[in-house]
Every structure is written in C-alpha cells, then in structure tokens.
Design an enzyme around this catalytic site. Structure first.
Site, PDB file in Angstrom:
ATOM      1  N   HIS A 105      -5.252   1.108 -11.635  1.00 26.11           N
ATOM      2  CA  HIS A 105      -5.561   0.594 -10.295  1.00 26.11           C
ATOM      3  C   HIS A 105      -6.357  -0.714 -10.392  1.00 26.11           C
ATOM      4  O   HIS A 105      -7.462  -0.834  -9.867  1.00 26.11           O
ATOM      5  CB  HIS A 105      -6.336   1.632  -9.475  1.00 26.11           C
ATOM      6  CG  HIS A 105      -6.173   1.435  -7.992  1.00 26.11           C
ATOM      7  ND1 HIS A 105      -6.165   2.480  -7.098  1.00 26.11           N
ATOM      8  CD2 HIS A 105      -6.009   0.311  -7.236  1.00 26.11           C
ATOM      9  CE1 HIS A 105      -6.017   2.008  -5.861  1.00 26.11           C
ATOM     10  NE2 HIS A 105      -5.917   0.700  -5.930  1.00 26.11           N
ATOM     11  N   ARG A 118      -0.170   2.372  -2.359  1.00 28.16           N
ATOM     12  CA  ARG A 118      -0.908   3.626  -2.460  1.00 28.16           C
ATOM     13  C   ARG A 118      -0.031   4.638  -3.183  1.00 28.16           C
ATOM     14  O   ARG A 118       1.157   4.769  -2.904  1.00 28.16           O
ATOM     15  CB  ARG A 118      -1.312   4.155  -1.082  1.00 28.16           C
ATOM     16  CG  ARG A 118      -2.503   3.418  -0.468  1.00 28.16           C
ATOM     17  CD  ARG A 118      -3.785   3.698  -1.252  1.00 28.16           C
ATOM     18  NE  ARG A 118      -4.972   3.085  -0.670  1.00 28.16           N
ATOM     19  CZ  ARG A 118      -5.491   1.929  -1.063  1.00 28.16           C
ATOM     20  NH1 ARG A 118      -4.857   1.224  -2.000  1.00 28.16           N
ATOM     21  NH2 ARG A 118      -6.591   1.462  -0.524  1.00 28.16           N
ATOM     22  N   GLU A 147      -6.010   9.927  -8.802  1.00 26.90           N
ATOM     23  CA  GLU A 147      -6.661   8.889  -9.612  1.00 26.90           C
ATOM     24  C   GLU A 147      -8.078   9.312  -9.967  1.00 26.90           C
ATOM     25  O   GLU A 147      -8.791   9.837  -9.107  1.00 26.90           O
ATOM     26  CB  GLU A 147      -6.676   7.560  -8.849  1.00 26.90           C
ATOM     27  CG  GLU A 147      -5.276   7.003  -8.602  1.00 26.90           C
ATOM     28  CD  GLU A 147      -5.281   5.653  -7.896  1.00 26.90           C
ATOM     29  OE1 GLU A 147      -6.370   5.075  -7.688  1.00 26.90           O
ATOM     30  OE2 GLU A 147      -4.192   5.152  -7.573  1.00 26.90           O
TER      31      GLU A 147
END
EC number: 1.1.1.79
Length: 324
Positions: free
Chosen positions: A285, A237, A266
């Site tokens: 990601h 994370r 993000e």
C-alpha cells in the site's frame, strides 16, 4: 481558551507546532478501544481529531460528545461512518488532491512491473539464474499501444490516463458514474460500460473508493470476461476485488497477471496465496508513500482542521451539507 483536539498520528515537528499554536493537543498512538478508554477525559473534551486509520462510527462518537471536526490524513474515508457523522453534525475533512500524481505514478509502475515481470526476473538474477542469453521464459509483454482500461475516472484516473496515453501511446477506455469530458478531450478516452471495459482492456486499472456498490465489484463473473492476456491493476481499495476469485483467475490462466497495492486484509497475511504466485506483484500500500506526498497530506490535514474549527471551510470537505 484553545479548542482541544486529539492527534492520533505522528506529525513532522513544524506541523505539530502549527497545531500547538491553535489547539490544546493530546497525542495518542491510535484510535483502538483500549487507547480511547485510557484517554477518556481527553475525548470527552475534544472538538477535533486528526490522524489516519481507526474506526470512527456511532459508538466512537458517543465517547466524543463535543466533537465538531474529523480531519483524516487520507483521500479515502471508508473507515468513517459518514451517516453517523452527518447525524451528529461532525464535519469530515480529507486530503484528496496532493496525492494524485504520486498514486498515478504507482499505478503506472505496477503496469510496467507486472507486464515486464520486473520483480520476478530481478529475483532470478539475484538467485544466480542468469547464466547466458535469456530465453522466452524470461520475456514479458509490451505496454505501449495496448488498451488501458480505467475503472473510476477521478483525479487519479485522469492522471493515469495522461501518463498512459501521452507517454506510452495507449488508447484509453474508461467506466465511471458519468462521462468525463476532460479525459475525452485531452486523451481521446472512450467511455464504455463495464462489460466492454472488461472485454477490451489489455490492462484494467482500478481507481475506485470502497462503497457498498463497489465492494467485490470485480469478482469471478467479471474476471471471466477479461482477456486471458489481460493484467489487472488495483491501487484503489482492496475489497473492490474479490481476492479469492482473483487468486483462482491468476492460477487457472483466466487472466495473465496482477499488480496490487491494496488488499482485502492489510497488511497482507503471509499465508495469502497471492504471495505464492509468480504472476503477482504485491506492494505494501505504497500508493502515496513518498516523503514529499506524505508531508503534503499531513500539511493539508492540519490546514483542514484549522479551517473547519474556525468555520472557514472552502475545500476538502466530504460532507459539506453539515456546514449549512
């Protein structure tokens, strides 16, 4: 009468059909406040929700008084207020197993890509800079036989240790809440405290969930303890790492490079200094982003919702105490 559910993620046709067999489905695009308000009546009746993204907290739960199950198409659940779910007796389901190997593959790819400067030198080739035998300014560093430090020895950490130790003859160090006998037996992994992990690792690979304890666990002081030749890999994370401290460490040579699949914000803002640094590999990601794995996650989320709403939970439950 079939239970009513809210679906807030597009699913493959066969999985959507499975939901329709079991439930009355209202499909929406997301869980933002405007969308929830537009479908207020459906949320009033919903006994289950299924999707990914969006904040599910006490305020949200007020708008879904009949909610019994939340099924997330993810392994992480930091966007869910678990305490609020527990107080309401709402079961939280997730998909922790199907993505293990895919995320471990991504982490190993980041190790190799950052070490060998794959993105940087590929772009130089495309720019026409390869005009003869390459010199030292194109060189990377070896991966094999280097010490790989894993912060968080869960399923993904174990799968990464397998790839690194058996595939690249890398000694494995790790730090976790408790010692992991399988990692130690199969891969000769050495448990150590965080300071030792930081000081001795050639590659520091972060595979941690985001909690109050892990937020900014890696900051200026921790980065300063790492080798100047070390490479940091984060596919856990983003907020586990203090991004501004990382940028400073990469700019001033405190550490050598970073391979990142997760970020504090993000999508990563185009204004981020990380995008200006040649010693950073930045991915969008993609840890679990293969066709096979994303299908498997969606399939598991559907199975989880059906099991939980029928009272047959056997696995993948974040808060099993509410089942008692």
């Amino acid at each position: 009468m079939k239970p009513s559910i809210i679906l807030y993620k597009k699913l493959p046709d066969d999985l959507r059909s499975r939901l329709d067999e079991h439930f009355t489905v209202t499909e929406i695009n997301n869980l933002n406040a405007e969308t929830v308000a537009q479908h207020a009546e459906a949320f009033q009746q919903a006994e289950g929700i299924l999707g990914s993204g969006g904040k599910v907290d006490g305020e949200f739960l007020k708008k879904a008084p009949k909610l019994r199950v939340a099924s997330s198409v993810s392994v992480g659940y930091d966007n869910f207020d678990v305490d609020a779910l527990n107080q309401r007796g709402v079961v939280l389901m997730h998909t922790p197993t199907v993505l293990t190997d895919t995320v471990a593959d991504t982490m190993m790819a980041l190790v190799l890509t950052a070490a060998r400067r794959v993105v940087e030198v590929a772009e130089r080739v495309k720019a026409g800079e390869w005009q003869g035998s390459i010199g030292a300014d194109w060189f990377g560093v070896d991966v094999h036989h280097k010490k790989l430090g894993i912060l968080g020895m869960g399923r993904i950490g174990l799968a990464l240790a397998q790839r690194a130790h058996l595939g690249f003859n890398m000694p494995i160090l790790y730090n976790a809440r408790k010692q992991h006998s399988e990692a130690e037996t199969r891969f000769d992994a050495q448990y150590c405290d965080l300071d030792t992990l930081l000081k001795e690792s050639d590659f520091l690979c972060i595979s941690l969930p985001l909690t109050d304890e892990t937020h900014h666990l890696i900051g200026e002081a921790q980065l300063a303890k790492m080798k100047s030749s070390a490479i940091l890999i984060n596919a856990g994370r983003g907020p586990v790492v203090d991004e501004q401290a990382l940028i400073a460490a990469l700019k001033n040579g405190t550490i050598h490079a970073a391979g990142l699949d997760v970020f504090e914000v993000e999508p990563l803002p185009v204004s981020s200094e990380l995008l200006t640094l040649p010693n950073v590999v930045a991915l969008p990601h993609i840890g679990s982003a293969t066709h096979e794995t994303r299908y498997g996650m969606a399939r598991d989320a559907v199975d989880n919702l059906i099991a939980a709403l029928s009272g047959n939970v056997e696995k993948n439950c974040v808060n099993p105490q509410v089942l008692k």
